[in-house]
Structure formats: C-alpha cells, structure tokens
Write a protein that holds these residues in place. Structure first.
Motif, PDB file in Angstrom:
ATOM      1  N   SER A 113       3.699  -3.856   3.036  1.00 61.58           N
ATOM      2  CA  SER A 113       2.385  -3.319   2.680  1.00 61.58           C
ATOM      3  C   SER A 113       1.472  -3.218   3.898  1.00 61.58           C
ATOM      4  O   SER A 113       0.801  -2.197   4.083  1.00 61.58           O
ATOM      5  CB  SER A 113       1.758  -4.215   1.617  1.00 61.58           C
ATOM      6  N   SER A 114       1.469  -4.234   4.739  1.00 62.73           N
ATOM      7  CA  SER A 114       0.615  -4.165   5.939  1.00 62.73           C
ATOM      8  C   SER A 114       1.126  -3.126   6.926  1.00 62.73           C
ATOM      9  O   SER A 114       0.324  -2.472   7.602  1.00 62.73           O
ATOM     10  CB  SER A 114       0.517  -5.537   6.599  1.00 62.73           C
TER      11      SER A 114
ATOM     12  N   GLN B 254       0.886   0.440  -3.881  1.00 65.68           N
ATOM     13  CA  GLN B 254       1.401  -0.877  -4.239  1.00 65.68           C
ATOM     14  C   GLN B 254       2.900  -0.919  -3.960  1.00 65.68           C
ATOM     15  O   GLN B 254       3.645  -0.027  -4.362  1.00 65.68           O
ATOM     16  CB  GLN B 254       1.145  -1.160  -5.715  1.00 65.68           C
TER      17      GLN B 254
ATOM     18  N   HIS C  74      -0.116   0.168   5.604  1.00 65.35           N
ATOM     19  CA  HIS C  74      -1.562   0.290   5.841  1.00 65.35           C
ATOM     20  C   HIS C  74      -1.841   0.639   7.302  1.00 65.35           C
ATOM     21  O   HIS C  74      -2.677   1.505   7.591  1.00 65.35           O
ATOM     22  CB  HIS C  74      -2.278  -1.004   5.493  1.00 65.35           C
TER      23      HIS C  74
ATOM     24  N   THR D 278       9.309  -8.550   3.236  1.00 66.05           N
ATOM     25  CA  THR D 278       8.547  -9.027   2.090  1.00 66.05           C
ATOM     26  C   THR D 278       7.561  -7.943   1.696  1.00 66.05           C
ATOM     27  O   THR D 278       7.313  -6.998   2.455  1.00 66.05           O
ATOM     28  CB  THR D 278       7.780 -10.326   2.417  1.00 66.05           C
ATOM     29  N   THR D 279       6.993  -8.087   0.531  1.00 65.61           N
ATOM     30  CA  THR D 279       6.028  -7.088   0.085  1.00 65.61           C
ATOM     31  C   THR D 279       4.789  -7.084   0.973  1.00 65.61           C
ATOM     32  O   THR D 279       4.224  -6.033   1.244  1.00 65.61           O
ATOM     33  CB  THR D 279       5.624  -7.335  -1.377  1.00 65.61           C
ATOM     34  N   ALA D 280       4.395  -8.259   1.446  1.00 66.65           N
ATOM     35  CA  ALA D 280       3.205  -8.330   2.306  1.00 66.65           C
ATOM     36  C   ALA D 280       3.438  -7.656   3.652  1.00 66.65           C
ATOM     37  O   ALA D 280       2.567  -6.927   4.146  1.00 66.65           O
ATOM     38  CB  ALA D 280       2.808  -9.791   2.519  1.00 66.65           C
ATOM     39  N   VAL D 281       4.596  -7.875   4.248  1.00 66.39           N
ATOM     40  CA  VAL D 281       4.920  -7.278   5.544  1.00 66.39           C
ATOM     41  C   VAL D 281       5.000  -5.764   5.414  1.00 66.39           C
ATOM     42  O   VAL D 281       4.438  -5.020   6.230  1.00 66.39           O
ATOM     43  CB  VAL D 281       6.239  -7.852   6.093  1.00 66.39           C
TER      44      VAL D 281
END
Length: 150
Positions: free
Chosen positions: A31-32, A55, A35, A26-29
């Motif tokens: 992205s983290s 992004q 980071h 997913t985008t959240a996984v």
C-alpha cells in the motif's frame, strides 16, 4: 442511494533475481509503495483522487499474488502507478496484471486458480528443499483467499 462501483486488480509480483519472503510482501508495504508511486507519477491530485477508494485486499508472499480494490473511475491511474513500481525494499520487482474484474467473486476465482497453480508448481520445483513451515504458510495463505469479502 449511490452505489460504489469497484474494480479489482489481481496482480502477480515477479521478483527479478531475488526471492520474495513473507515479511517483504505485506499489505502495508504494498500500500505504501502504491501511494509513493501515485504521488511521484501523478502528483498530489492523482494521489488525492485515488486514495479514498484504494485498498490492498489480499497479499500472498509465497506465490507473489495480490488483489487491489479501487474505484471504477481511477483504476487506470492506479494500474499505471503499479506498473511504475520497480523496487520493494531494494528488491527489483515487476507487476503483471492477471485479471481485472468488477466483482469480488470473479476476482476470488481468478486468484484461487492462479494460487493453486503456483503452489503446485512450487511443490514440484522445490520438492524436499522447501521446509514444512514454508509449505504450511503457503497453504494457510491459500485458505485465506476464499474469505475475501467486500
């Protein structure tokens, strides 16, 4: 007026020995994970300088394709930190850069070409073992790709 210059990285996520499902990518996984890799490899300064422009624009779990947008000044740092990511939720992965472009149009074209090739290959390899739900999900992800915008 200041024009923000972006770079778009089209990346292929290759799973080593495991299958990637849509809940994992997913985008959240992603992205983290980026980071965390930025913080580990480049410290707080690297994370702080890259974070405003970073992004994740698109992720397709079926084909393992993702598009990341970043600033022109920081794309090398972000690219390097992505290559240092070796695991997503304890699944060994590697990232392969397919295209680096300065416009979303060129990025969309490269991602669409790669996704259609992957879906054709997936249909040939899986054949009847792929459920209709999985096939519909993969094709629905493909229809989302032309909607990529700035």
């Amino acid at each position: 007026m200041v024009l923000f210059r972006s770079r778009y990285l089209v990346l292929e996520i290759v799973s080593l020995g495991h299958t990637l499902d849509d809940s994992l990518l997913t985008t959240a996984v992603l992205s983290s994970a980026i980071h965390d890799s930025l913080l580990t490899n480049f410290g707080e300064h690297g994370l702080a300088s890259s974070l405003p422009s970073l992004q994740v624009k698109y992720v397709n779990g079926a084909t393992g394709l993702c598009v990341v947008r970043c600033s022109r000044e920081q794309y090398r740092t972000i690219w390097a930190s992505i290559t240092f990511i070796t695991r997503l939720h304890n699944v060994p992965v590697l990232f392969n850069l397919l295209n680096l472009s300065g416009s979303i149009r060129a990025c969309r074209k490269a991602a669409l070409l790669n996704d259609t090739k992957k879906l054709k290959q997936l249909k040939l390899v899986c054949g009847t073992s792929m459920t209709t739900e999985q096939l519909e999900l993969a094709e629905s992800m493909l229809t989302r790709l032309p909607l990529l915008e700035l």
